[in-house]
Design an enzyme around this catalytic site. Structure first.
Site, PDB file in Angstrom:
ATOM      1  N   GLU A 131     -23.508  -4.665  -6.894  1.00  0.00           N
ATOM      2  CA  GLU A 131     -23.946  -3.851  -5.584  1.00  0.00           C
ATOM      3  C   GLU A 131     -25.204  -3.145  -6.090  1.00  0.00           C
ATOM      4  O   GLU A 131     -26.065  -2.716  -5.400  1.00  0.00           O
ATOM      5  CB  GLU A 131     -23.016  -2.987  -4.998  1.00  0.00           C
ATOM      6  CG  GLU A 131     -22.890  -1.703  -5.885  1.00  0.00           C
ATOM      7  CD  GLU A 131     -21.852  -1.780  -7.022  1.00  0.00           C
ATOM      8  OE1 GLU A 131     -21.356  -0.772  -7.658  1.00  0.00           O
ATOM      9  OE2 GLU A 131     -21.439  -2.851  -7.279  1.00  0.00           O
ATOM     10  N   HIS A 162     -22.108  -3.735 -12.288  1.00  0.00           N
ATOM     11  CA  HIS A 162     -22.346  -3.359 -10.770  1.00  0.00           C
ATOM     12  C   HIS A 162     -23.173  -4.366  -9.993  1.00  0.00           C
ATOM     13  O   HIS A 162     -24.336  -4.102  -9.939  1.00  0.00           O
ATOM     14  CB  HIS A 162     -22.763  -2.026 -10.744  1.00  0.00           C
ATOM     15  CG  HIS A 162     -21.804  -0.976 -11.082  1.00  0.00           C
ATOM     16  ND1 HIS A 162     -20.945  -0.372 -10.235  1.00  0.00           N
ATOM     17  CD2 HIS A 162     -21.877  -0.459 -12.438  1.00  0.00           C
ATOM     18  CE1 HIS A 162     -20.327   0.334 -11.088  1.00  0.00           C
ATOM     19  NE2 HIS A 162     -20.819   0.518 -12.188  1.00  0.00           N
ATOM     20  N   CYS A 171     -16.440  -3.154 -12.551  1.00  0.00           N
ATOM     21  CA  CYS A 171     -16.562  -1.809 -13.491  1.00  0.00           C
ATOM     22  C   CYS A 171     -15.017  -1.561 -13.930  1.00  0.00           C
ATOM     23  O   CYS A 171     -14.361  -2.142 -14.479  1.00  0.00           O
ATOM     24  CB  CYS A 171     -17.262  -0.858 -12.870  1.00  0.00           C
ATOM     25  SG  CYS A 171     -17.906   0.534 -14.036  1.00  0.00           S
TER      26      CYS A 171
END
Length: 292
Positions: free
Chosen positions: A274, A272, A92
């Site tokens: 995650e 992202h 990011c």
């Protein structure tokens, strides 16, 4: 999670903490993807120097991020050294910081001071509000209305996809002062163009939710990930490398934009992992196995 035939990675992964990252979510996802590794959240340059791999995540606004990084003695130098010597994954804002400069926070020259830019940077408030990201639960509830198949546009074509071309932006020579980046990948960071978003059906900025990612070139970090796989995004700005050779993937939102960059032992992504379920875990697993 898909397996791999390669030996499990057992080294240390340093997760750089300069005060503006989704650190604990990233750490949990890395630990799940590579359970035999040691994931260490750190702002200690010595830990980063010793680590076998480095993850450089960030969220928020570019001017704040560069300032916070500089406030930690030796941390910027440690990140630079890692980017020269070991596998590094930017996430990011961590991806954007690798480029030369960003339009985010740019101000007219007459508002600049000798030591930097005075006042609240333009676009800072909406970026800070829009780029903090949602919770993992919110990520799973996001719709896919913004996910549009990429179309061919002007500019050179790589792997059947349009390579994003340099377009108009708020930075002009003599007119504005950009926010400096680390300068490790040539290029700049630009904001989604308001007119383009309006013409594409009043698309909202920040670009937030699930969208398809299309590799622009082969890379070990795409192993086991289908072209067009969904990943989760929250951002108002995106990287625009000077040389298409550094474009690792594109996504379509009102037009094709770069969502991943690569150079030697650096791989960096706008989305992202995650927050991207199995595809994100696979990308993390691929990073631990990567031998650049």
């Amino acid at each position: 999670m898909p397996g791999t035939s390669a030996a499990a990675f057992t080294g240390t992964i340093a997760l750089v903490d300069f005060g503006m990252g989704n650190l604990h979510s990233v750490a949990r996802a890395l630990a799940h993807a590579s359970p035999q590794s040691r994931v260490e959240i750190t702002s200690d340059p010595a830990v980063i120097h010793r680590a076998a791999r480095v993850v450089f995540p960030g969220q928020g606004a570019m001017p704040d991020a560069m300032r916070r990084l500089a406030e930690h003695p030796g941390l910027e130098d440690a990140v630079r050294e890692a980017c020269r010597s070991k596998p590094v994954l930017g996430i990011c804002l961590g991806e954007q910081m690798l480029l030369d400069a960003s339009d985010e926070g740019s101000m007219p020259v007459q508002q600049a001071t000798p030591s930097g830019v005075a006042g609240m940077p333009e676009g800072l408030a909406d970026s800070a509000a829009g780029e903090k990201g949602g919770s993992p639960a919110a990520c799973g509830q996001a719709d896919r209305s913004g996910a549009v198949e990429p179309t061919r546009g002007p500019g050179p074509i790589r792997s059947g996809l349009a390579v994003p071309t340099r377009g108009p932006g708020p930075i002009r020579s003599g007119l504005a002062v950009p926010t400096r980046g680390l300068g490790l990948i040539p290029g700049r960071v630009v904001r989604f163009d308001a007119a383009q978003m309006k013409a594409a059906g009043n698309l909202k900025v920040p670009h937030m939710g699930w969208n398809r990612v299309y590799p622009a070139q082969p890379h070990p970090l795409w192993a086991g990930i289908e072209p067009g796989a969904y990943f989760y995004f929250v951002h108002s700005y995106y990287a625009m490398p000077d040389d298409p050779v550094h474009i690792a993937a594109i996504t379509h939102y009102g037009g094709d934009f770069t969502c991943a960059v690569t150079q030697n032992n650096i791989f960096a992504i706008q989305f992202h992992p995650e927050k991207s379920a199995a595809n994100g875990l696979r990308l993390f697993q691929n990073f631990t196995q990567w031998r650049p």
